[in-house]
Write a protein that holds these residues in place. Sequence first.
Motif, PDB file in Angstrom:
ATOM      1  N   CYS A 175       0.868  -1.176   0.000  1.00 13.22           N
ATOM      2  CA  CYS A 175       0.000   0.000   0.000  1.00 13.22           C
ATOM      3  C   CYS A 175       0.905   1.225   0.000  1.00 13.22           C
ATOM      4  O   CYS A 175       1.294   1.709   1.049  1.00 13.22           O
ATOM      5  CB  CYS A 175      -0.909   0.007   1.224  1.00 13.22           C
ATOM      6  N   GLY A 176       1.248   1.690  -1.190  1.00 11.78           N
ATOM      7  CA  GLY A 176       2.181   2.806  -1.245  1.00 11.78           C
ATOM      8  C   GLY A 176       3.527   2.337  -0.723  1.00 11.78           C
ATOM      9  O   GLY A 176       4.100   1.360  -1.190  1.00 11.78           O
ATOM     10  N   ASN A 177       4.042   3.021   0.300  1.00 13.44           N
ATOM     11  CA  ASN A 177       5.324   2.642   0.879  1.00 13.44           C
ATOM     12  C   ASN A 177       5.177   1.680   2.043  1.00 13.44           C
ATOM     13  O   ASN A 177       6.155   1.275   2.658  1.00 13.44           O
ATOM     14  CB  ASN A 177       6.063   3.907   1.367  1.00 13.44           C
ATOM     15  N   ASP A 178       3.919   1.328   2.380  1.00  6.19           N
ATOM     16  CA  ASP A 178       3.678   0.461   3.519  1.00  6.19           C
ATOM     17  C   ASP A 178       3.449  -0.978   3.067  1.00  6.19           C
ATOM     18  O   ASP A 178       2.903  -1.235   2.002  1.00  6.19           O
ATOM     19  CB  ASP A 178       2.460   0.929   4.322  1.00  6.19           C
ATOM     20  N   ILE A 179       3.849  -1.912   3.896  1.00  4.35           N
ATOM     21  CA  ILE A 179       3.564  -3.320   3.668  1.00  4.35           C
ATOM     22  C   ILE A 179       2.687  -3.782   4.824  1.00  4.35           C
ATOM     23  O   ILE A 179       3.085  -3.748   5.972  1.00  4.35           O
ATOM     24  CB  ILE A 179       4.849  -4.160   3.625  1.00  4.35           C
ATOM     25  N   LEU A 180       1.462  -4.178   4.491  1.00  2.00           N
ATOM     26  CA  LEU A 180       0.520  -4.592   5.533  1.00  2.00           C
ATOM     27  C   LEU A 180       0.218  -6.074   5.412  1.00  2.00           C
ATOM     28  O   LEU A 180       0.014  -6.581   4.310  1.00  2.00           O
ATOM     29  CB  LEU A 180      -0.783  -3.802   5.402  1.00  2.00           C
ATOM     30  N   PRO A 181       0.164  -6.800   6.536  1.00  2.00           N
ATOM     31  CA  PRO A 181      -0.265  -8.199   6.465  1.00  2.00           C
ATOM     32  C   PRO A 181      -1.727  -8.239   6.034  1.00  2.00           C
ATOM     33  O   PRO A 181      -2.545  -7.477   6.534  1.00  2.00           O
ATOM     34  CB  PRO A 181      -0.092  -8.688   7.905  1.00  2.00           C
ATOM     35  N   GLN A 182      -2.073  -9.107   5.082  1.00  2.00           N
ATOM     36  CA  GLN A 182      -3.422  -9.136   4.556  1.00  2.00           C
ATOM     37  C   GLN A 182      -4.122 -10.421   4.969  1.00  2.00           C
ATOM     38  O   GLN A 182      -3.589 -11.498   4.762  1.00  2.00           O
ATOM     39  CB  GLN A 182      -3.378  -9.038   3.024  1.00  2.00           C
ATOM     40  N   HIS A 183      -5.292 -10.264   5.564  1.00  2.00           N
ATOM     41  CA  HIS A 183      -6.063 -11.414   5.996  1.00  2.00           C
ATOM     42  C   HIS A 183      -7.379 -11.481   5.230  1.00  2.00           C
ATOM     43  O   HIS A 183      -8.449 -11.569   5.820  1.00  2.00           O
ATOM     44  CB  HIS A 183      -6.321 -11.356   7.509  1.00  2.00           C
ATOM     45  N   PHE A 184      -7.317 -11.418   3.923  1.00  2.00           N
ATOM     46  CA  PHE A 184      -8.534 -11.581   3.147  1.00  2.00           C
ATOM     47  C   PHE A 184      -9.193 -12.919   3.488  1.00  2.00           C
ATOM     48  O   PHE A 184      -8.519 -13.938   3.637  1.00  2.00           O
ATOM     49  CB  PHE A 184      -8.226 -11.572   1.650  1.00  2.00           C
ATOM     50  N   ALA A 185     -10.514 -12.900   3.575  1.00  2.00           N
ATOM     51  CA  ALA A 185     -11.262 -14.136   3.804  1.00  2.00           C
ATOM     52  C   ALA A 185     -11.538 -14.835   2.481  1.00  2.00           C
ATOM     53  O   ALA A 185     -11.291 -16.033   2.336  1.00  2.00           O
ATOM     54  CB  ALA A 185     -12.567 -13.840   4.533  1.00  2.00           C
ATOM     55  N   GLY A 186     -12.065 -14.084   1.500  1.00  2.00           N
ATOM     56  CA  GLY A 186     -12.436 -14.691   0.236  1.00  2.00           C
ATOM     57  C   GLY A 186     -11.682 -14.178  -0.966  1.00  2.00           C
ATOM     58  O   GLY A 186     -11.417 -14.927  -1.913  1.00  2.00           O
ATOM     59  N   TRP A 187     -11.329 -12.912  -0.966  1.00  2.46           N
ATOM     60  CA  TRP A 187     -10.680 -12.326  -2.141  1.00  2.46           C
ATOM     61  C   TRP A 187      -9.253 -12.845  -2.302  1.00  2.46           C
ATOM     62  O   TRP A 187      -8.581 -13.164  -1.316  1.00  2.46           O
ATOM     63  CB  TRP A 187     -10.662 -10.806  -2.039  1.00  2.46           C
ATOM     64  N   ASN A 188      -8.810 -12.886  -3.564  1.00  3.05           N
ATOM     65  CA  ASN A 188      -7.467 -13.359  -3.893  1.00  3.05           C
ATOM     66  C   ASN A 188      -6.658 -12.173  -4.403  1.00  3.05           C
ATOM     67  O   ASN A 188      -6.851 -11.716  -5.523  1.00  3.05           O
ATOM     68  CB  ASN A 188      -7.565 -14.462  -4.959  1.00  3.05           C
ATOM     69  N   PHE A 189      -5.734 -11.689  -3.588  1.00  2.00           N
ATOM     70  CA  PHE A 189      -5.032 -10.467  -3.942  1.00  2.00           C
ATOM     71  C   PHE A 189      -4.081 -10.645  -5.115  1.00  2.00           C
ATOM     72  O   PHE A 189      -3.891  -9.723  -5.915  1.00  2.00           O
ATOM     73  CB  PHE A 189      -4.284  -9.894  -2.739  1.00  2.00           C
ATOM     74  N   GLU A 190      -3.498 -11.822  -5.229  1.00  3.46           N
ATOM     75  CA  GLU A 190      -2.624 -12.066  -6.374  1.00  3.46           C
ATOM     76  C   GLU A 190      -3.414 -11.952  -7.674  1.00  3.46           C
ATOM     77  O   GLU A 190      -2.937 -11.383  -8.659  1.00  3.46           O
ATOM     78  CB  GLU A 190      -1.961 -13.437  -6.258  1.00  3.46           C
ATOM     79  N   HIS A 191      -4.604 -12.464  -7.675  1.00  2.00           N
ATOM     80  CA  HIS A 191      -5.473 -12.338  -8.852  1.00  2.00           C
ATOM     81  C   HIS A 191      -5.848 -10.880  -9.077  1.00  2.00           C
ATOM     82  O   HIS A 191      -5.843 -10.397 -10.216  1.00  2.00           O
ATOM     83  CB  HIS A 191      -6.738 -13.180  -8.644  1.00  2.00           C
ATOM     84  N   MET A 192      -6.154 -10.153  -8.017  1.00  2.00           N
ATOM     85  CA  MET A 192      -6.540  -8.752  -8.141  1.00  2.00           C
ATOM     86  C   MET A 192      -5.405  -7.914  -8.728  1.00  2.00           C
ATOM     87  O   MET A 192      -5.646  -7.012  -9.540  1.00  2.00           O
ATOM     88  CB  MET A 192      -6.978  -8.208  -6.781  1.00  2.00           C
ATOM     89  N   LYS A 193      -4.180  -8.191  -8.334  1.00  2.00           N
ATOM     90  CA  LYS A 193      -3.037  -7.462  -8.901  1.00  2.00           C
ATOM     91  C   LYS A 193      -2.909  -7.725 -10.395  1.00  2.00           C
ATOM     92  O   LYS A 193      -2.616  -6.811 -11.176  1.00  2.00           O
ATOM     93  CB  LYS A 193      -1.747  -7.857  -8.174  1.00  2.00           C
ATOM     94  N   LYS A 194      -3.136  -8.956 -10.787  1.00  4.81           N
ATOM     95  CA  LYS A 194      -3.082  -9.300 -12.201  1.00  4.81           C
ATOM     96  C   LYS A 194      -4.207  -8.612 -12.967  1.00  4.81           C
ATOM     97  O   LYS A 194      -3.996  -8.044 -14.051  1.00  4.81           O
ATOM     98  CB  LYS A 194      -3.188 -10.813 -12.358  1.00  4.81           C
ATOM     99  N   VAL A 195      -5.401  -8.659 -12.405  1.00  3.52           N
ATOM    100  CA  VAL A 195      -6.572  -8.048 -13.037  1.00  3.52           C
ATOM    101  C   VAL A 195      -6.371  -6.550 -13.220  1.00  3.52           C
ATOM    102  O   VAL A 195      -6.755  -5.980 -14.250  1.00  3.52           O
ATOM    103  CB  VAL A 195      -7.832  -8.319 -12.187  1.00  3.52           C
ATOM    104  N   LYS A 196      -5.777  -5.919 -12.248  1.00 10.00           N
ATOM    105  CA  LYS A 196      -5.602  -4.471 -12.281  1.00 10.00           C
ATOM    106  C   LYS A 196      -4.840  -4.011 -13.517  1.00 10.00           C
ATOM    107  O   LYS A 196      -5.043  -2.893 -14.014  1.00 10.00           O
ATOM    108  CB  LYS A 196      -4.882  -4.005 -11.015  1.00 10.00           C
ATOM    109  N   LYS A 197      -3.986  -4.863 -14.050  1.00  5.26           N
ATOM    110  CA  LYS A 197      -3.180  -4.506 -15.216  1.00  5.26           C
ATOM    111  C   LYS A 197      -3.951  -4.607 -16.525  1.00  5.26           C
ATOM    112  O   LYS A 197      -3.514  -4.078 -17.543  1.00  5.26           O
ATOM    113  CB  LYS A 197      -1.951  -5.409 -15.284  1.00  5.26           C
ATOM    114  N   GLU A 198      -5.123  -5.279 -16.496  1.00  6.40           N
ATOM    115  CA  GLU A 198      -5.815  -5.515 -17.762  1.00  6.40           C
ATOM    116  C   GLU A 198      -7.280  -5.104 -17.773  1.00  6.40           C
ATOM    117  O   GLU A 198      -7.935  -5.207 -18.819  1.00  6.40           O
ATOM    118  CB  GLU A 198      -5.715  -6.993 -18.137  1.00  6.40           C
ATOM    119  N   VAL A 199      -7.807  -4.600 -16.649  1.00  3.44           N
ATOM    120  CA  VAL A 199      -9.245  -4.311 -16.598  1.00  3.44           C
ATOM    121  C   VAL A 199      -9.689  -3.254 -17.614  1.00  3.44           C
ATOM    122  O   VAL A 199     -10.824  -3.286 -18.087  1.00  3.44           O
ATOM    123  CB  VAL A 199      -9.697  -3.859 -15.190  1.00  3.44           C
ATOM    124  N   LYS A 200      -8.798  -2.319 -17.952  1.00  2.00           N
ATOM    125  CA  LYS A 200      -9.189  -1.248 -18.864  1.00  2.00           C
ATOM    126  C   LYS A 200      -9.018  -1.619 -20.340  1.00  2.00           C
ATOM    127  O   LYS A 200      -9.384  -0.839 -21.230  1.00  2.00           O
ATOM    128  CB  LYS A 200      -8.400   0.018 -18.544  1.00  2.00           C
TER     129      LYS A 200
END
Length: 405
Positions: free
Chosen positions: A21-46
């Motif tokens: 998150c910017g310059n911060d690194i936060l531990p992520q405890h997503f329950a259902g969402w997959n952040f690795e997938h979201m990062k990939k999606v972010k590059k191609e959604v547009k």
Amino acid sequence: MNSIFKRYCLLLFLPVSLISCGNDILPQHFAGWNFEHMKKVKKEVKDTKSSIHPAFEKLITDAESALTSGPFSVTYKNSVSPGGTKHDYMSRGPYWWPDSTKPGGIPYIRRDGVHNPEAGIDRNQFGGLVSSTRSLALAWYFTGEKKYAVKAADLLRIWFLDTATLMNPHLEYAQSIPGITKGRGIGIIDFRGMYTLVDVISLLKCSGLMNQSELDGIEKWFSDFFTWLTTSSNGKDEDNARNNHSVAYDVIVTSIARFLGNDEYVVRKISEIPFRRIDPMIEADGRQPEELARTNGWGYSVMNLNQFFDAGEIGLKSGLNIFEYKNPEGGSLKGALDFLIGFIGNKEEWKWQQIGEWDGPENRLGLMVRSASGYFRDPNYQKIWKEKFYEKMKNDWSILVSPDE
């Protein structure tokens, strides 16, 4: 731990993923969402040629609408709870109606599967909070436009922090029945949306639009709510239910435990699902008898399997794989999915009651089919998804947060 579970459920303790998150690194405890997938999606959604672009377009449309939604609060109702305050969440059993033969209609009588439109009370408020903040948080993440996060953070403050509008952290008066009970453990299912809401809040932590005091306040609310869920008589009743309600309970409490970083509880609770839920609820041919007994057997069967999938996703993030489990009779999540798939486009063969809509549950089933190739390593599910569901479900928001393999 149950010996059957040891045999069939693979335990793989995985490291907690990190979000930048910017310059911060936060531990992520997503329950259902997959952040690795979201990062990939972010590059191609547009990219208008991307298969994900329709879901992105629909998300932005929903987020723009959400900018003018709400606010949402349990205090906006006209009635006061039996506890003497509007800050308590209230709802009535959705299938309970006034008895026309009794003075004042009390006690209410049950009409299974027939929704009483007056039963919601605060249910629609919570639903609005979940859907609006979900659209806003995801729109902020995928576009970087601050306005979406600003609105989402404001809605969260109103529900969890503002002393004039906050909800007290319990569901003591959920799904009451006039003339019979002030509230029931069954009412906990009203908060199935927690599975999504905790991920919304986790993502918004990265926006920097909520200060540490506010984040601590929200975490304290969830900690108090978790304590109520796991110690109250209503919570214990729901945990011991023999149908979809207990699976919903598992999803709610483990989602919150994930959010709070209580991985020990998550592992313990998900570890129980094979012998406490799958064993008694799913038969060798994939049928779910408790759900088929309802007047909306199709809808309830799909809904409960969807909850099993949600619990399974939480388990995977904590190192547990319940998707591989088969009970002693041969029942499994894969078997339950295949049983329901057999009725896609073939509803005239359905032998049980379904007095409600067919398409809504079928669409939810389609989204499960999309995920199934990854859960079960079976490419046939991808084929079914593309041939039978993609065109009508391609703009669903969940495609942006969960992979299909």
